[in-house]
Motif scaffolding. Structure first.
Motif, PDB file in Angstrom:
ATOM      1  N   ASP A 548      49.250 105.446  35.975  1.00 21.95           N
ATOM      2  CA  ASP A 548      50.530 104.896  36.561  1.00 21.95           C
ATOM      3  C   ASP A 548      51.558 104.432  35.624  1.00 21.95           C
ATOM      4  O   ASP A 548      52.748 104.423  35.998  1.00 21.95           O
ATOM      5  N   LYS A 549      51.142 104.170  34.523  1.00 23.99           N
ATOM      6  CA  LYS A 549      51.880 103.894  33.417  1.00 23.99           C
ATOM      7  C   LYS A 549      51.513 104.228  32.220  1.00 23.99           C
ATOM      8  O   LYS A 549      50.224 104.274  31.774  1.00 23.99           O
ATOM      9  N   ILE A 550      52.384 104.525  31.062  1.00 23.52           N
ATOM     10  CA  ILE A 550      51.782 105.014  29.914  1.00 23.52           C
ATOM     11  C   ILE A 550      52.561 104.200  28.736  1.00 23.52           C
ATOM     12  O   ILE A 550      53.737 104.218  28.579  1.00 23.52           O
ATOM     13  N   LEU A 551      51.551 103.645  27.968  1.00 24.82           N
ATOM     14  CA  LEU A 551      52.418 103.015  26.763  1.00 24.82           C
ATOM     15  C   LEU A 551      52.028 103.798  25.567  1.00 24.82           C
ATOM     16  O   LEU A 551      51.010 104.213  25.114  1.00 24.82           O
ATOM     17  N   VAL A 552      53.265 103.825  24.869  1.00 22.67           N
ATOM     18  CA  VAL A 552      53.369 104.717  23.631  1.00 22.67           C
ATOM     19  C   VAL A 552      53.473 103.847  22.587  1.00 22.67           C
ATOM     20  O   VAL A 552      54.129 103.105  22.470  1.00 22.67           O
TER      21      VAL A 552
END
Length: 588
Positions: A548-552
């Motif tokens: 649902d969401k990607i943290l880089v």
């Protein structure tokens, strides 16, 4: 941690050790009584022998001779029984004490934060929990009580000598300071020597444990000759440490034996002169009694020195064990909140952390994860991805900032309650030398084999487990060496699944598995993440795409946030990662 002192005997440490005998007071007093009786019966023998020679034999009194003979037989029998009770219950007491101390030590280590284990040698800790414990037990079975019994025997023997013939007693006592001084020097030297021995034993255990664990690396990089040379050096240091103790023994015991022989010679010479001069017509029995009493006085002294070696080694071991028990390296578990159910909302607020005090790994990161949401964390090696997982589980304490679960600071949770709602699948899966079923349930009585099988069927690994000899009863051996890396990963995934977590964490869980295992895990991931908060650290494109969401992350900071599509369109850091790592994987 306590430091090994140069003192021959540490009273403070000894009192602390003796405090562990309190639950066994009755046995302790029984051993003490046996020591007293042992001394009394031992001294009775030379007294009876003197009476037999001076009175019964000299006067030709047959009835008195039989009476004294039966008394001597009774004294010998009493000595045997006392020795039996003394030896057995002294050993029993020692084993009981080390059982209690070992349990305390293990429970204490179970609560250590991961930082302690990061900085400690596993081999050294094993030495403390196993070999050093046996040394502590020997304080009771072969050290302290033996020394007390021998001292009692010496004291009684000295008093009897004075009563029988004070002149002969003085001859013996003149020589006593020589052996006492030698014993004192011997004790001090052995204290230092045994401290070195224990250090070298720990180094040897640590080296062997690490090399056996990492044998594959040793052989892959043809390090056999180099490691063999290192082992030779460590082994030589271990040998030299022990040879010091042998050298001190080789000096002391001949000196003690010579002094004892001189004492016997002087008694025979002087006692003989008295009889030749007709000064003491009844001294023959006294001479025989003194020969036995000298042995009772000097032999225990030699044995005390030997037993003091055992006591010294036990005290050194106790000092090291108590050093660990005194180590305050626990996560502060002062939270009071216990929750039966957790929704799974997670919030990191300006979290800063470093494994080393002067080297920060996370630089004030903040992000939110909503309950039931699946997020992926990506970034280069060393970016701080796995650190986030360690902090969420409170394996380490953050330097500043706060972490919340369902709006509650995780420090306010009881540690066990917090971790009971989080399941983690690591890249490096650890399996115990046990059955597959026990490795999955971790011997939780609330998780039945039927429940494990049902869970395995749901995520598609039941067929794989059943194909193994014994199925769920298959023993995977130490660290799961009987399984492939992919199979171990599947077992770890099932372990996380059956715990029914509110928060699921997959830390590089598919990075080292084969295609078939990865497919199974991807199917299981879709099922287990339904309705659960999931944090996925992964290199695999399929998992990242569906998040649902990607943290880089880069160098301890979150540099980008968004969906897979949004981040690609942005053309930033994630896009470069995608091109460098993921695109080749997609093409393949």
């Amino acid at each position: 941690m306590n430091q090994d002192s140069g003192k021959a005997f540490d009273i403070r440490l000894f009192k602390r050790l003796m405090a562990h005998t309190r639950p066994y007071r009755l046995t302790f007093y029984g051993v003490a009584l046996a020591a007293i009786l042992l001394s009394a019966f031992a001294v009775a023998t030379p007294i009876l022998l003197q009476e037999i020679i001076n009175e019964a034999i000299k006067k030709g009194d047959g009835n008195y001779l039989w009476f004294l003979t039966w008394l001597m037989l009774g004294a010998l029998l009493g000595q045997v029984v006392s020795q039996l009770c003394f030896s057995y219950y002294a050993n029993w007491l020692g084993e009981s004490v080390i059982k209690d101390v070992r349990i305390n030590l293990f429970q204490h280590m179970l609560g250590f934060r991961m930082k302690y284990f990061d900085n400690s040698s596993i081999g050294v800790l094993v030495t403390r929990a196993v070999a050093d414990m046996q040394r502590i037990g020997e304080i009771f079975s072969q050290g302290f009580f033996m020394i007390v019994a021998d001292l009692l025997k010496m004291l009684v023997a000295a008093l009897v000598m004075l009563v029988i013939n004070w002149k002969l007693a003085l001859i013996v006592f003149v020589l006593l300071p020589i052996i006492l001084y030698a014993t004192r020097l011997f004790q001090k030297a052995m204290k230092v020597a045994f401290t070195e021995v224990r250090a070298e034993v720990a180094n040897l255990n640590s080296f062997v444990q690490e090399r056996i664990t990492g044998m594959k690396i040793v052989q892959l990089f043809t390090r056999e000759r180099i490691e063999s040379e290192k082992f030779r050096e460590i082994n030589e240091k271990h040998q030299n440490a022990w040879l010091k103790t042998v050298w001190y023994n080789s000096i002391f015991f001949p000196i003690a034996e010579i002094v004892s022989s001189i004492a016997v010679g002087l008694i025979v010479w002087y006692g003989g002169l008295l009889n030749v001069a007709n000064i003491g017509v009844n001294e023959f029995g006294t001479i025989f009694a003194f020969i036995l009493l000298i042995d009772m006085l000097f032999r225990p002294l030699r044995q005390i020195a030997d037993k003091f070696n055992t006591l010294q080694m036990g005290m050194v071991a106790a000092n090291r064990v108590f050093g660990i028990l005194d180590t305050n390296s626990h996560i502060q578990d002062v939270g009071t909140i216990v929750k039966e159910n957790v929704r799974g909302d997670i919030r990191f607020s300006a979290v800063r952390f470093g494994y080393l005090d002067d080297e920060e790994v996370l630089h004030g990161i903040s992000f939110d994860v909503n309950a039931g949401e699946t997020i992926a964390i990506v970034g280069a090696t060393g970016a701080g991805k796995s650190t986030i997982i360690n902090l969420l589980n409170r394996f380490y304490e953050i330097n500043s900032g706060a972490i919340f679960v369902d709006g509650t600071n995780i420090k306010e949770f009881q540690l066990a309650s917090l971790r009971s709602h989080i399941a983690v699948v690591l890249q490096d899966v650890f399996l115990f030398a046990d059955t597959i079923a026990n490795n999955i349930s971790l011997k939780d009585a609330s998780i039945s084999v039927e429940a494990i099988e049902e869970a395995a069927k749901k995520i598609g690994v039941h067929e794989f487990i059943n194909s193994l000899p014994g199925g769920y009863g298959y023993n995977v051996k130490e660290r799961g060496t009987m399984l492939s890396s992919g199979q171990r990963q599947l077992i770890a995934f099932l372990r996380a699944y059956v715990s029914n977590p509110s928060i699921l964490i997959l830390d590089e869980a598919t990075s080292s598995v084969d295609t078939y295992s990865e497919q199974l895990i991807q199917q299981a991931t879709e099922k287990i993440t339904e309705g659960r908060t999931s944090i996925i650290i992964a290199h695999r494109l399929a998992t990242v795409k569906k998040a649902d969401k990607i943290l880089v992350m880069d160098a301890g900071r979150i540099v980008e946030t968004g969906t897979h599509k949004e981040l690609l369109e942005r053309g930033g850091y994630y896009s470069k990662l995608y091109e460098a790592q993921f695109l080749a994987e997609e093409v393949a």
